[in-house]
Design a protein around this motif. Structure first.
Motif, short mmCIF file in Angstrom:
data_model
loop_
_atom_site.label_atom_id
_atom_site.label_comp_id
_atom_site.label_asym_id
_atom_site.label_seq_id
_atom_site.Cartn_x
_atom_site.Cartn_y
_atom_site.Cartn_z
N ILE A 63 37.48 -37.53 -78.01
CA ILE A 63 37.82 -38.86 -77.55
C ILE A 63 37.99 -39.78 -78.75
O ILE A 63 37.12 -39.86 -79.62
CB ILE A 63 36.72 -39.40 -76.61
CG1 ILE A 63 36.61 -38.51 -75.37
CG2 ILE A 63 37.01 -40.85 -76.20
CD1 ILE A 63 35.40 -38.82 -74.49
N ALA A 64 39.13 -40.47 -78.79
CA ALA A 64 39.40 -41.42 -79.87
C ALA A 64 39.11 -42.85 -79.45
O ALA A 64 38.79 -43.70 -80.31
CB ALA A 64 40.86 -41.32 -80.32
N ALA A 65 39.21 -43.14 -78.15
CA ALA A 65 39.01 -44.52 -77.70
C ALA A 65 38.70 -44.56 -76.22
O ALA A 65 39.20 -43.74 -75.44
CB ALA A 65 40.25 -45.36 -77.98
N ARG A 66 37.87 -45.54 -75.83
CA ARG A 66 37.67 -45.92 -74.45
C ARG A 66 37.74 -47.45 -74.41
O ARG A 66 36.89 -48.12 -74.99
CB ARG A 66 36.33 -45.42 -73.91
CG ARG A 66 36.21 -43.91 -73.86
CD ARG A 66 35.00 -43.45 -73.07
NE ARG A 66 35.12 -43.81 -71.66
CZ ARG A 66 34.34 -43.31 -70.69
NH1 ARG A 66 33.39 -42.44 -71.00
NH2 ARG A 66 34.51 -43.69 -69.43
N THR A 67 38.75 -47.96 -73.76
CA THR A 67 38.93 -49.41 -73.74
C THR A 67 39.62 -49.81 -72.45
O THR A 67 39.92 -48.96 -71.60
CB THR A 67 39.73 -49.87 -74.98
OG1 THR A 67 39.68 -51.28 -75.09
CG2 THR A 67 41.17 -49.41 -74.91
N SER A 68 39.87 -51.12 -72.28
CA SER A 68 40.42 -51.64 -71.04
C SER A 68 41.88 -52.00 -71.18
O SER A 68 42.36 -52.33 -72.27
CB SER A 68 39.64 -52.89 -70.60
OG SER A 68 38.27 -52.60 -70.42
N VAL A 69 42.59 -51.93 -70.07
CA VAL A 69 43.95 -52.45 -70.01
C VAL A 69 43.89 -53.97 -70.11
O VAL A 69 42.99 -54.62 -69.56
CB VAL A 69 44.63 -52.02 -68.70
CG1 VAL A 69 46.00 -52.69 -68.56
CG2 VAL A 69 44.77 -50.51 -68.63
#
Length: 525
Positions: free
Chosen positions: A494-500
């Motif tokens: 996983i490189a990123a977990r973020t929001s739209v």
């Protein structure tokens, strides 16, 4: 005038590490050569365990089927005690925790030659081939490429490549030519006799061990008729010269005359335990992987597996740089893999010392406990390896109780959609970045990266949201929130977990600029 190269990547060494890298580059359409100083394919067992994470890698590369057919998951121990009593104990292979959500929870007992055979076959399917009998004799690099002198069956030749990867083992010529020493220690009192033998009339469903005060004897079944022989050389003992006759004499003296009859022996070796690694995996355009970069105790079955995972980490980065990403992307290879090698060195030596403390005590009880401990741990399986401190990670997402940036992306089953029914791993397969958009159907900025570098997958709860999380497994494993973006690297981390929204997508693209060839020109052909 543009610099003319014979190939883009030259791989030195066709063991599991070099072959993994060659397969990864071949499926990405990266021109490469892989050379091996040996005149024919390796037939020695050498390593004999492939771990769950390596099986995931081979699956993604399309090389796992042969390994699954040839490997054995459960191999119980059978101790032949000096008293004549035979004691059976469970396999020392530990099944990976269900929390890792892998389709391959079991390590497999398998000879290294079978793993190499599977990778060679896959490489040929992808249009590549190993050049045998070719030895590297010199390296000269400049700002644009590397010139390598090769000794071949047809005489000395030169080759020019954008990058060179030394995957040629613990005695690496590539490492020596670029002047990166292996730093660490050789444990002169930790030596073993090894060999591939045939002939023992024993149950091939067990690993057989003869405890002895003079040093245990071990036979592990691998392949159709081969057994790997192992016996420690006790501290202070002068080693003999490995041969069929010498190994037979050890059995006659320690297990009883005629208890085991050996018919032939091929690969024979005195193995000295080393705990050494280079301080950097890269010098300019030359990189090191596998045993060329780190050597350690065989305890825990980590040598072949660490090398396979080195190559899997490196492949997409080399391809990215050749596809227009900044060369700094290659610096993340060492940043991510060196801490793993250090941990493996420490872990394997601790376990080896525990085993050596039991081998001369003449009983299987303590030795069985020490051997069983070797198979434990998330690190051994490779499923617990993470890159949470990697510069690739984007850390501006919302806190989550699921896997975070830098963690291996676990599998999740029960995904249903138009013309699709399967697992998250099915979606992630292939040489792409994967973007999972949870419960959000509108376009996102990263959609513009399709189809060259990225595959976008929308997963939701209700029909019409893309793929349906029919069993709720994706939600249970990842704990996503509506409108979340989960970006997964080509090597499954996983490189990123973020929001739209809120500018996060544009910020994520800016963060990825040094690591991803978005907006960069195609590499020269």
């Amino acid at each position: 005038m543009a610099d003319v190269c014979d190939t883009e990547v030259l791989i030195i060494g066709a063991g599991p590490t070099g072959l993994t890298l060659a397969c990864d580059l071949a499926r990405r359409g990266i021109a490469h050569r892989i050379v091996e100083r040996g005149p024919v394919p390796n037939r020695a067992t050498r390593a004999k365990t492939i771990q769950p994470r390596s099986l995931e890698v081979l699956d993604d590369l399309g090389a796992v089927d042969h390994v699954l057919r040839r490997g054995v998951a459960e191999l119980p121990l059978r101790f032949h005690e000096p008293s004549g009593v035979v004691v059976d104990k469970p396999s020392i292979s530990a099944r990976a925790s269900t929390s890792f959500h892998t389709p391959y929870p079991d390590a497999l007992w398998i000879g290294q030659f079978d793993v190499e055979s599977a990778l060679r076959q896959r490489l040929e399917e992808l249009g590549g081939r190993v050049e045998f009998g070719v030895e590297m004799a010199g390296i000269d690099q400049d700002d644009d490429a590397v010139t390598v002198t090769l000794r071949t069956p047809d005489g000395e030749q030169t080759a020019r490549a954008r990058y060179v990867v030394g995957a040629d083992g613990g005695r690496s010529s590539a490492r020596k030519h670029i002047g990166l020493p292996l730093v660490g220690k050789t444990y002169e009192q930790q030596r073993w006799y090894l060999g591939d033998v045939t002939g023992p009339d024993l149950d091939r469903g067990h690993m057989h061990i003869w405890p002895s005060e003079r040093g245990m004897l071990g036979l592990t079944p691998l392949g159709s008729d081969v057994w790997q022989f192992q016996s420690p050389i006790l501290p202070g003992e002068e080693p003999g010269t490995p041969s069929l006759e010498f190994y037979q004499r050890l059995f006659d003296e320690r297990a009883g005359h005629g208890a085991v009859v050996l018919k032939s022996a091929t690969w024979l070796s005195v193995y000295r335990v080393n705990a050494r690694m280079v301080e950097n995996y890269r010098q300019g355009r030359v990189l090191l992987a596998g045993d060329a970069a780190h050597v350690h105790s065989a305890a825990g079955g980590q040598g072949m597996n660490t090398g396979i995972q080195d190559a899997y980490n490196l492949g997409w980065k080399l391809a990215g740089v050749l596809d227009g990403a900044p060369p700094a992307l290659l610096d993340t290879y060492a940043a991510e893999r060196i801490p793993i090698a250090r941990t493996v060195l420490e872990m394997s030596m601790s376990k080896m010392l525990r085993v050596m403390g039991q081998v001369g005590r003449g009983s299987g009880d303590g030795l069985g406990s020490a051997l069983a401990d070797i198979g434990d741990g998330a690190m051994n399986s490779g499923l617990g390896v993470h890159y949470r401190t990697s510069p690739v990670n984007y850390r501006h997402g919302r806190a989550t109780s699921g896997p975070v940036a830098g963690d291996r992306a676990p599998n999740a089953g029960g995904l249903e959609g138009v013309a699709f029914s399967g697992d998250l791993f099915d979606l992630m397969g292939g040489p792409y970045w994967s973007l999972v958009v949870h419960e959000h159907t509108d376009p996102v900025v990263l959609d513009d990266a399709e189809p060259r570098h990225l595959r976008v997958h929308r997963i939701g709860w209700a029909p019409g949201s893309g793929l349906v999380d029919a069993r709720g497994e994706f939600r249970r494993v990842y704990r996503p929130h509506p409108g979340e973006l989960i970006l997964i690297r080509p090597d499954g981390y996983i490189a990123a977990r973020t929001s739209v929204g809120q500018g996060r997508e544009a910020d994520l693209i800016d963060h990825l600029a040094p690591f991803w060839p978005i907006g960069n020109p195609a590499r020269p052909r």
